[in-house]
Design an enzyme around this catalytic site. Structure first.
Site, PDB file in Angstrom:
ATOM      1  N   ARG A  11      59.882  20.315  41.474  1.00 33.02           N
ATOM      2  CA  ARG A  11      59.924  19.622  40.210  1.00 33.02           C
ATOM      3  C   ARG A  11      60.197  20.892  39.181  1.00 33.02           C
ATOM      4  O   ARG A  11      60.493  20.644  38.088  1.00 33.02           O
ATOM      5  CB  ARG A  11      58.536  18.882  39.719  1.00 33.02           C
ATOM      6  CG  ARG A  11      58.215  17.923  40.776  1.00 33.02           C
ATOM      7  CD  ARG A  11      59.063  16.820  40.640  1.00 33.02           C
ATOM      8  NE  ARG A  11      58.934  15.759  41.547  1.00 33.02           N
ATOM      9  CZ  ARG A  11      59.027  15.271  42.770  1.00 33.02           C
ATOM     10  NH1 ARG A  11      59.777  16.166  43.322  1.00 33.02           N
ATOM     11  NH2 ARG A  11      58.476  14.290  43.509  1.00 33.02           N
ATOM     12  N   ASP A  59      38.310  41.662  35.755  1.00 30.59           N
ATOM     13  CA  ASP A  59      37.430  41.290  34.788  1.00 30.59           C
ATOM     14  C   ASP A  59      35.957  41.769  35.766  1.00 30.59           C
ATOM     15  O   ASP A  59      35.911  41.461  36.874  1.00 30.59           O
ATOM     16  CB  ASP A  59      37.247  39.974  34.675  1.00 30.59           C
ATOM     17  CG  ASP A  59      36.260  39.626  33.429  1.00 30.59           C
ATOM     18  OD1 ASP A  59      35.560  40.031  33.348  1.00 30.59           O
ATOM     19  OD2 ASP A  59      36.834  38.431  32.630  1.00 30.59           O
ATOM     20  N   ARG A  70      34.185  26.130  28.359  1.00 31.31           N
ATOM     21  CA  ARG A  70      35.611  26.461  28.227  1.00 31.31           C
ATOM     22  C   ARG A  70      36.107  27.000  29.362  1.00 31.31           C
ATOM     23  O   ARG A  70      37.349  27.392  29.378  1.00 31.31           O
ATOM     24  CB  ARG A  70      35.696  27.528  26.944  1.00 31.31           C
ATOM     25  CG  ARG A  70      34.958  28.721  27.054  1.00 31.31           C
ATOM     26  CD  ARG A  70      34.618  29.498  25.756  1.00 31.31           C
ATOM     27  NE  ARG A  70      34.149  30.929  25.875  1.00 31.31           N
ATOM     28  CZ  ARG A  70      33.011  31.111  26.253  1.00 31.31           C
ATOM     29  NH1 ARG A  70      32.239  30.214  26.223  1.00 31.31           N
ATOM     30  NH2 ARG A  70      32.596  32.589  26.325  1.00 31.31           N
ATOM     31  N   LYS A  82      34.027  37.014  37.768  1.00 32.49           N
ATOM     32  CA  LYS A  82      35.062  36.019  37.555  1.00 32.49           C
ATOM     33  C   LYS A  82      36.307  36.430  38.060  1.00 32.49           C
ATOM     34  O   LYS A  82      36.858  35.475  38.464  1.00 32.49           O
ATOM     35  CB  LYS A  82      35.293  35.873  36.018  1.00 32.49           C
ATOM     36  CG  LYS A  82      33.886  35.660  35.253  1.00 32.49           C
ATOM     37  CD  LYS A  82      34.041  35.740  33.754  1.00 32.49           C
ATOM     38  CE  LYS A  82      33.111  35.306  32.846  1.00 32.49           C
ATOM     39  NZ  LYS A  82      33.004  35.479  31.268  1.00 32.49           N
ATOM     40  N   ASP A 126      38.377  39.457  25.231  1.00 31.95           N
ATOM     41  CA  ASP A 126      37.933  38.504  24.007  1.00 31.95           C
ATOM     42  C   ASP A 126      36.944  39.737  23.058  1.00 31.95           C
ATOM     43  O   ASP A 126      36.179  39.249  22.473  1.00 31.95           O
ATOM     44  CB  ASP A 126      36.776  37.639  24.466  1.00 31.95           C
ATOM     45  CG  ASP A 126      35.713  38.059  25.227  1.00 31.95           C
ATOM     46  OD1 ASP A 126      35.597  39.359  25.722  1.00 31.95           O
ATOM     47  OD2 ASP A 126      34.637  37.296  25.821  1.00 31.95           O
ATOM     48  N   THR A 130      38.828  46.523  23.434  1.00 30.84           N
ATOM     49  CA  THR A 130      40.078  46.312  24.823  1.00 30.84           C
ATOM     50  C   THR A 130      41.384  45.856  24.546  1.00 30.84           C
ATOM     51  O   THR A 130      42.331  46.269  24.997  1.00 30.84           O
ATOM     52  CB  THR A 130      39.143  45.394  25.785  1.00 30.84           C
ATOM     53  OG1 THR A 130      37.867  45.839  25.971  1.00 30.84           O
ATOM     54  CG2 THR A 130      40.156  45.309  27.150  1.00 30.84           C
ATOM     55  N   CYS A 184      33.117  35.023  18.812  1.00 30.60           N
ATOM     56  CA  CYS A 184      33.157  33.506  19.433  1.00 30.60           C
ATOM     57  C   CYS A 184      31.470  33.069  19.624  1.00 30.60           C
ATOM     58  O   CYS A 184      31.140  31.795  19.202  1.00 30.60           O
ATOM     59  CB  CYS A 184      33.777  33.150  20.762  1.00 30.60           C
ATOM     60  SG  CYS A 184      35.579  33.029  20.487  1.00 30.60           S
TER      61      CYS A 184
END
Length: 344
Positions: A11, A59, A70, A82, A126, A130, A184
């Site tokens: 596809r 990470d 999220r 992670k 985030d 960094t 955040c």
């Protein structure tokens, strides 16, 4: 391509401008994904599914329950970092992609080797320190970078090819990290806003690797989740200062900036970056610094022989402030994870 690959990518290769040749380009590509959270998770999954040949996921953090609204590729009982959990998911999705998990925070000690081995870098981190470190390494090593950020209901995206000296880069938008900007954990973030920005980031990476479409090269793409509007703004060259190689810069890495010790008696002074609404009553002896020059406010109470702690809600803003203070010669540390990590 093998018969299995032909079925897997059928596809995709049928699309104009991709075909077998485009699929081979993806298979030969090496992509570094810095940060494996709300942005890095979808980015890694879609690039693995598309058939990018090598993914390096970096990470040092582990999944937490406050991430899960999220960061949808983890569960409350996910084990390891992670990077490890996301690598397992990507390999299950596409065993033909070579996925490497690096269980470290990206920093001065590993940035050069990681960027040098990549054809494209995606900044999915985030914190501003960094992000600037990644940008500087990519500029100096001539490695293209896809920058992305999300906060509250908004997101931002830019692609910097870094072809030659004098090209536009992140410091033309943000000359230096700003510890006064909210994060955040303070302002919140809509999960679908993060997911949408992540897909835009993955899309920009695929278009760039394939040489198709019009990814936001030297442009800032803004996205608003409440009205679903996007704007593309051309970035002007404004930053002309020389960039110091981050791998030779004596500034401390994240491990040297953070502590889990919240025993206030262990420090000569403790500083809170939280406003009165979020922290109405300060613990005894804690000094509140406001958004107006928190760096200068801290220095007024410091000397080179003292030991100091700074904290915010999530540990991101205090991390930037601690880095600035250490650069000034002060023994300042940031509370890892902020007050959220201590249930406050």
């Amino acid at each position: 391509m093998s018969p299995e690959d032909k079925r897997r990518y059928a596809r995709q290769t049928i699309l104009p401008g991709i075909g077998t040749e485009g699929q081979q380009k993806l298979a030969a590509s090496k992509v570094l994904i810095a940060g494996c959270g709300g942005l890095g998770g979808p980015v890694a999954a879609y690039l693995a599914g598309a058939g990018v040949g090598e993914l390096t996921l970096v990470d040092g953090d582990s999944p937490a329950i406050s991430n899960l609204h999220r960061q949808v590729f983890f569960s409350s009982d996910s084990e390891g970092t992670k990077a490890e959990a996301l690598a397992r998911h990507c390999l299950q999705l596409n065993p033909g992609t070579c996925v490497r998990a690096v269980n470290e925070y990206i920093g001065p000690k590993n940035i050069k080797s990681l960027v040098e081995s990549a054809d494209l870098v995606l900044d999915c981190t985030d914190d501003a320190i960094t992000k600037h470190l990644i940008n500087d390494a990519c500029v100096l090593l001539r490695t293209p970078l896809v920058y992305a950020a999300a906060q509250a209901f908004e997101g931002y995206l830019a692609l910097f090819p870094n072809r030659q000296s004098g090209d536009v880069h992140l410091r033309d938008l943000f000359p230096r990290p700003d510890p006064a900007l909210p994060d955040c954990a303070t302002t919140g973030v809509l999960p679908t806003a993060v997911g949408t920005v992540a897909l835009l980031q993955a899309n920009a990476a695929l278009c760039y690797l394939l040489g198709i479409g019009e990814p936001p090269i030297d442009c800032l793409l803004t996205y608003g989740a409440l009205n679903n509007q996007q704007h593309r703004l051309r970035i002007r060259k404004t930053y002309t200062m020389p960039i110091t190689p981050p791998w030779t810069n004596p500034r401390p890495g994240r491990a040297d900036l953070e502590t889990d010790n919240f025993d206030l008696s262990a420090y000569d002074a403790v500083f809170s970056m939280l406003d009165e609404q979020r922290e109405p009553e300060l613990p005894e002896g804690v000094i509140r610094v406001t958004k107006r020059n928190p760096f200068g406010q801290c220095l007024e109470h410091m000397n080179a022989n003292g030991r100091y702690l700074v904290y915010c809600n999530s540990g991101k803003l205090s991390l930037m402030l601690a880095a600035q203070l250490q650069k000034e010669g002060m023994q300042a540390l940031s509370l890892r994870g902020g007050l959220v990590a201590f249930g406050r």
